[in-house]
Design a protein around this motif. Structure first.
Motif, PDB file in Angstrom:
ATOM      1  N   GLN A   1     -11.084   2.776  -0.569  1.00 21.14           N
ATOM      2  CA  GLN A   1     -10.685   4.109  -1.092  1.00 21.14           C
ATOM      3  C   GLN A   1     -11.815   5.011  -1.174  1.00 21.14           C
ATOM      4  O   GLN A   1     -12.912   4.736  -1.379  1.00 21.14           O
ATOM      5  CB  GLN A   1      -9.989   3.809  -2.596  1.00 21.14           C
ATOM      6  CG  GLN A   1      -8.724   2.957  -2.340  1.00 21.14           C
ATOM      7  CD  GLN A   1      -7.751   3.292  -3.912  1.00 21.14           C
ATOM      8  OE1 GLN A   1      -7.473   4.417  -3.710  1.00 21.14           O
ATOM      9  NE2 GLN A   1      -7.651   2.347  -4.552  1.00 21.14           N
TER      10      GLN A   1
ATOM     11  N   ASP B   1       0.822  -1.264  -0.010  1.00 18.14           N
ATOM     12  CA  ASP B   1       0.314   0.067   0.144  1.00 18.14           C
ATOM     13  C   ASP B   1       0.880   1.384   0.134  1.00 18.14           C
ATOM     14  O   ASP B   1       1.754   1.363   0.424  1.00 18.14           O
ATOM     15  CB  ASP B   1      -1.020   0.144   1.182  1.00 18.14           C
ATOM     16  CG  ASP B   1      -2.001   1.074   1.325  1.00 18.14           C
ATOM     17  OD1 ASP B   1      -2.341   1.627  -0.085  1.00 18.14           O
ATOM     18  OD2 ASP B   1      -2.451   1.481   2.167  1.00 18.14           O
TER      19      ASP B   1
ATOM     20  N   ALA C   1      -7.465  -3.157  -6.558  1.00 19.02           N
ATOM     21  CA  ALA C   1      -7.668  -1.682  -6.119  1.00 19.02           C
ATOM     22  C   ALA C   1      -8.860  -1.381  -7.016  1.00 19.02           C
ATOM     23  O   ALA C   1      -8.730  -1.357  -8.075  1.00 19.02           O
ATOM     24  CB  ALA C   1      -6.442  -1.066  -6.168  1.00 19.02           C
TER      25      ALA C   1
ATOM     26  N   GLY D   1      -7.908  -2.997   4.695  1.00 22.30           N
ATOM     27  CA  GLY D   1      -7.909  -1.603   4.323  1.00 22.30           C
ATOM     28  C   GLY D   1      -8.171  -0.506   5.329  1.00 22.30           C
ATOM     29  O   GLY D   1      -8.930  -1.211   6.359  1.00 22.30           O
TER      30      GLY D   1
ATOM     31  N   ASP E   1      -9.685  -3.682  -0.702  1.00 21.41           N
ATOM     32  CA  ASP E   1      -9.428  -2.471  -0.615  1.00 21.41           C
ATOM     33  C   ASP E   1     -10.331  -1.604  -0.299  1.00 21.41           C
ATOM     34  O   ASP E   1     -11.544  -1.799  -0.407  1.00 21.41           O
ATOM     35  CB  ASP E   1      -8.972  -2.208  -2.073  1.00 21.41           C
ATOM     36  CG  ASP E   1      -8.047  -0.933  -2.053  1.00 21.41           C
ATOM     37  OD1 ASP E   1      -7.355  -0.649  -1.215  1.00 21.41           O
ATOM     38  OD2 ASP E   1      -7.874  -0.122  -3.355  1.00 21.41           O
TER      39      ASP E   1
ATOM     40  N   LYS F   1      -1.570  -2.146  -5.981  1.00 18.10           N
ATOM     41  CA  LYS F   1      -2.252  -1.077  -5.650  1.00 18.10           C
ATOM     42  C   LYS F   1      -2.188   0.034  -6.679  1.00 18.10           C
ATOM     43  O   LYS F   1      -0.921   0.137  -6.930  1.00 18.10           O
ATOM     44  CB  LYS F   1      -2.004  -0.789  -4.117  1.00 18.10           C
ATOM     45  CG  LYS F   1      -2.514  -1.872  -2.899  1.00 18.10           C
ATOM     46  CD  LYS F   1      -3.919  -1.977  -3.071  1.00 18.10           C
ATOM     47  CE  LYS F   1      -4.430  -2.915  -1.887  1.00 18.10           C
ATOM     48  NZ  LYS F   1      -4.127  -2.609  -0.560  1.00 18.10           N
TER      49      LYS F   1
ATOM     50  N   ALA G   1      -2.448  -2.350   4.570  1.00 14.08           N
ATOM     51  CA  ALA G   1      -2.932  -0.796   4.337  1.00 14.08           C
ATOM     52  C   ALA G   1      -2.515  -0.005   5.547  1.00 14.08           C
ATOM     53  O   ALA G   1      -2.209  -0.590   6.657  1.00 14.08           O
ATOM     54  CB  ALA G   1      -4.261  -0.726   4.104  1.00 14.08           C
TER      55      ALA G   1
END
Length: 316
Positions: free
Chosen positions: A223, A76, A263, A172, A221, A307, A126
């Motif tokens: 985000q 990460d 990702a 994550g 993941d 990632k 992460a």
């Protein structure tokens, strides 16, 4: 989600974004022109490229190369902004290490440029920094979150381990400034943790904020969706999900059943950037291709990308 969780998150308030450093000052979020940060596990480097240029050595915008050992298989990278250092890069590796580099104006960095490092163990996947507070959280897939808190917020080297929290399949972590929650994805669930205390007295506490993605679904993941601050994007065994947070009512909606997506992030223009494992070679979990939904994909021969993130310190 319980009402007290939402109130607790809102009471903490969102942190203001500090100024950026020299390299970070380039346009990272223009609608058709931005940079992406990748973890590439063959050369074992964090590489940053402009999305509209080939992913060649000549076009590298910034890099971090730690070698192997505990830094093997970089998992990460996130870029964040601090008042004291400007832009910093946070990294973890499946070999067991975590660290922070002060980006400044240096283009190519390595172990000698680390301002802080630690060994959270358990296959770190992460990392995230809590703005204003200065603490750092690492998610290890062996099943735990590790919290490191500073004795001085402006001193990266003063971070020390203060708390370990069990979270099965932890993969994550992402800070949500809208609700002042630290979100973490694991097996079947995404949990939101409030941040309490300061300096070495900082602790994470779960008041009940969470989203179920199915008990047999291993989260991978987590985000931001830069086109909507009330959404996060998650990947898991069974697909890709939008996590909706508007109004403090947290829910998940599957937007793709595509598997092996390692990702997935959405730019403010609406373009999605992703990596999907190709299930071949020595690293079946990687791919030589970074995918762009509205423009040409970028492929680097012999690479194993794991990632991809947008090169910006923004949380949303």
């Amino acid at each position: 989600m319980e009402r007290r969780t939402l109130l607790r998150g809102l009471a903490l308030g969102a942190a203001a974004a500090p100024a950026t450093a020299l390299l970070g000052a380039e346009p990272a979020m223009a609608a058709t022109s931005y940079y992406v940060a990748t973890t590439e596990q063959v050369k074992n480097k964090v590489f940053v490229w402009h999305k509209n240029k080939s992913f060649s050595d000549a076009n590298v915008h910034w890099s971090f190369g730690p070698g192997g050992g505990g830094w093997a298989n970089l998992s990460d990278v996130k870029v964040r902004s601090t008042s004291a250092q400007g832009w910093i890069a946070l990294m973890v590796a499946s070999g067991g290490k975590a660290g922070i580099v002060d980006i400044g104006s240096k283009k190519n960095t390595g172990l000698g440029d680390l301002k802080w490092s630690a060994s959270p163990g358990g296959n770190p996947h992460a990392i995230e920094r809590i703005p204003g507070n200065g603490s750092v959280v690492v998610a290890s897939s062996a099943g735990h979150l590790t919290l490191y808190a500073p004795s001085s917020v402006g001193n990266l080297g003063s971070l020390a381990k203060v708390q370990t929290i069990s979270l099965a399949g932890a993969h994550g972590v992402l800070w949500d400034p809208t609700y002042s929650l630290l979100w973490a994805i694991g097996k079947g669930v995404i949990k939101g943790y409030a941040v309490e205390g300061s300096h070495r007295g900082t602790r994470l506490k779960h008041y009940g904020a969470q989203v179920s993605i199915g008990s047999d679904n291993l989260g991978h993941d987590l985000q931001p969706d830069y086109s909507n601050k009330y959404r996060m994007l998650a990947t898991a065994t069974h697909g890709v999900y939008e996590i909706n947070t508007a109004g403090g009512t947290f829910s998940a909606r599957k937007i793709s059943s595509e598997t092996r997506v390692k990702a997935y992030v959405r730019h403010s223009s609406g373009e999605a950037v992703s990596i999907r494992a190709d299930n071949t070679g020595a690293r079946t979990w990687g791919s030589p291709t970074v995918r762009f939904s509205s423009s040409a994909d970028r492929k680097r021969s012999g690479a194993e990308f794991y990632k991809v993130r947008l090169w910006t310190p923004d949380f949303q």
